[in-house]
Design an enzyme around this catalytic site. Structure first.
Site, PDB file in Angstrom:
ATOM      1  N   HIS A 120       0.816  -1.217   0.000  1.00 22.59           N
ATOM      2  CA  HIS A 120       0.000   0.000   0.000  1.00 22.59           C
ATOM      3  C   HIS A 120       0.851   1.269   0.000  1.00 22.59           C
ATOM      4  CE1 HIS A 120       0.437  -0.152   4.519  1.00 22.59           C
ATOM      5  NE2 HIS A 120       0.484   1.151   4.353  1.00 22.59           N
ATOM      6  N   ASP A 150       0.303  -7.705   1.566  1.00 14.75           N
ATOM      7  CA  ASP A 150       0.691  -6.292   1.622  1.00 14.75           C
ATOM      8  C   ASP A 150       2.205  -6.133   1.650  1.00 14.75           C
ATOM      9  OD1 ASP A 150       0.283  -3.588   1.557  1.00 14.75           O
ATOM     10  OD2 ASP A 150      -0.175  -3.375   3.673  1.00 14.75           O
ATOM     11  N   SER A 226       4.713   2.629   7.992  1.00 16.14           N
ATOM     12  CA  SER A 226       4.357   1.486   7.157  1.00 16.14           C
ATOM     13  C   SER A 226       5.532   1.074   6.283  1.00 16.14           C
ATOM     14  CB  SER A 226       3.158   1.827   6.265  1.00 16.14           C
ATOM     15  OG  SER A 226       1.995   1.954   7.030  1.00 16.14           O
TER      16      SER A 226
END
Length: 469
Positions: A120, A150, A226
């Site tokens: 993402h 992911d 992230s």
């Protein structure tokens, strides 16, 4: 003279008797405390608590931080989007475009410049740049991605060997173990926060679309973290920071990371095969508890209850049946489905896992070879799988996928039209279908406003077309 001496003696004796009587009957006993170097006090001031621990017992994060900060990078994702066209744009024949910028973190995993991050973070990018902790910036290319876990793999070209982080075995990570989260929140250079592993095998997906198995930690993770590193006190990679649990978008106490064993398997598949070789067990079911066990009429309250076995899967070939209870996988106890999927997520198709199964009243160890996923849940239809030659021959079809389970919401509609389990879907939106990958691509490439057109062969061997808007 004699009288004087006698008087002195009597006085002395009287004094002795008086003193003795006082000591014996009147004076209170006071305890005498003797302090030695071996005595341990019953409490200590808080400032002296560290004296209870030797230097070897103290947790030192400095080495882990030093080994990690230079291997964690800042990832900038630039996406070109088309804005609303004005009258002037229309008159001049131009298309208004603007650049949108997203940021995240990444981890260098070898000296050649391979970087692991979240999918993402780099999704829909038109340009990717990576900035190291020494402020050097490089353009990056995407080697491969896996939206399911992911995870994405990037590559940068550098004239020098780059610092990198080595992988730890995330299966051996323990709840309560110290970890560090390293990333680039708020567009800062590498930032280190500390916490412990709060839980393992966490599943955040409430829809059932993805079977996740995150490591949960209370190390502070914020937007921009992230794709960053979760490392142990040796500076080894335990996980890739991926998500936070928050109603505000900022850290409030829980964060989640993809276990390093899963991330490592994904990038190894991308580097070796160009795609991810996911392996599946081939079952569906649920975790046992008191209520579920009571509904099933069984006494066991721990393990995974098998409700369905997929045809031709590894579980099917190994002889697993509905009603069997999985207790362990490779000697690791399983109490929820995420325990099972987390372990399998680190494997690939063709790998063998040993299941401890409660079957027919006794525990058995059953080896199961994982297979590739040949099923897909298709909107409006239900579950479809790759058709075998005999499936196609039975309905005189040249190509297609087989319907194995109809969608409960539309089951009555399909069966009223002669469509049931075993029918063959041959085309979607005029695209010939040979396997579930074709199904996925046809649905992915369909326009949002385009109707869904399904061509199939029903249970009578007749070809039919259905349009859904």
């Amino acid at each position: 003279m004699k009288k004087v001496l006698t008087l002195v003696l009597v006085s002395a004796l009287g004094g002795i008797f008086t003193l003795s009587a006082y000591k014996l009957f009147l004076e209170k006993d006071d305890a005498v405390v003797v302090s030695t170097t071996d005595s341990t006090p019953s409490f200590l001031p808080t400032t002296n608590l560290n004296a209870l621990y030797s230097a070897e017992d103290k947790v030192d994060f400095t080495v882990a931080a030093e080994n990690t900060v230079n291997a964690v990078v800042h990832v900038k994702n630039i996406t070109i989007s088309t804005g609303q066209m004005s009258f002037q744009d229309l008159f001049l024949g131009r298309s208004p475009q603007r650049a949108q910028e997203g940021t995240g973190s990444g981890v260098i995993i070898n000296a050649d410049g391979y970087i692991i991050t979240n999918n993402h973070v780099i999704n829909n990018s038109d340009k990717l740049t990576v900035t190291l902790n020494n402020n050097k910036t490089y353009e990056a290319e995407i080697v491969g991605t896996d939206p399911k876990t992911d995870i994405a793999l990037l590559k940068i070209e550098s004239d020098e060997d780059l610092p990198y982080v080595t992988f730890a075995d995330s299966d051996t990570a323990k709840i309560g173990e110290w970890v560090l989260a390293v990333g680039n929140p708020f567009n800062l250079t590498s930032t280190v926060t500390a916490g412990i592993i709060s839980a393992k095998a966490r599943n955040l997906d409430q829809t059932g679309t993805f079977l996740q198995s995150f490591i949960q930690t209370d190390a502070a993770v914020n937007p921009g973290n992230s794709g960053g590193a979760l490392v142990n006190t040796n500076g080894e990679l335990v996980g890739i920071n991926t998500a936070i649990s928050s109603q505000t978008g900022s850290y409030v106490g829980y964060s989640f990371a993809v276990p390093s064993n899963i991330a490592r398997r994904v990038i190894e598949d991308i580097m070796e095969y160009g795609n991810v070789q996911n392996g599946i067990l081939g079952i569906s079911g649920g975790a046992l508890n008191s209520k579920f066990s009571e509904e099933l009429g069984i006494n066991d309250t721990e393990g995974i209850y098998i409700a369905n076995v997929i045809e031709d899967s590894g579980a099917d070939k190994a002889g697993l049946k509905e009603g069997d209870i999985i207790k362990e996988i490779d000697n690791i106890k399983v109490s929820k489905f995420a325990d099972l999927t987390g372990h399998i997520g680190a494997k690939r198709a063709g790998d063998v896992v040993n299941l401890t199964v409660y079957k027919n009243g006794s525990l058995k160890t059953i080896p199961v070879t994982l297979t590739r996923n040949e099923t897909f849940t298709m909107p409006l239809v239900g579950m479809v799988k790759n058709a075998k030659k005999e499936d196609l021959k039975r309905l005189n079809a040249k190509n297609g996928v087989k319907i194995t389970d109809l969608d409960g919401q539309y089951e009555t509609y399909w069966k009223k039209n002669g469509v049931k389990e075993g029918c063959i879907i041959t085309a979607i939106n005029d695209i010939e279908i040979n396997n579930i990958d074709d199904v996925k691509n046809a649905l992915k490439n369909k326009s949002q406003y385009e109707p869904l057109r399904i061509e199939l062969i029903n249970s009578s061997g007749e070809k039919e077309r259905y349009n859904f808007r």
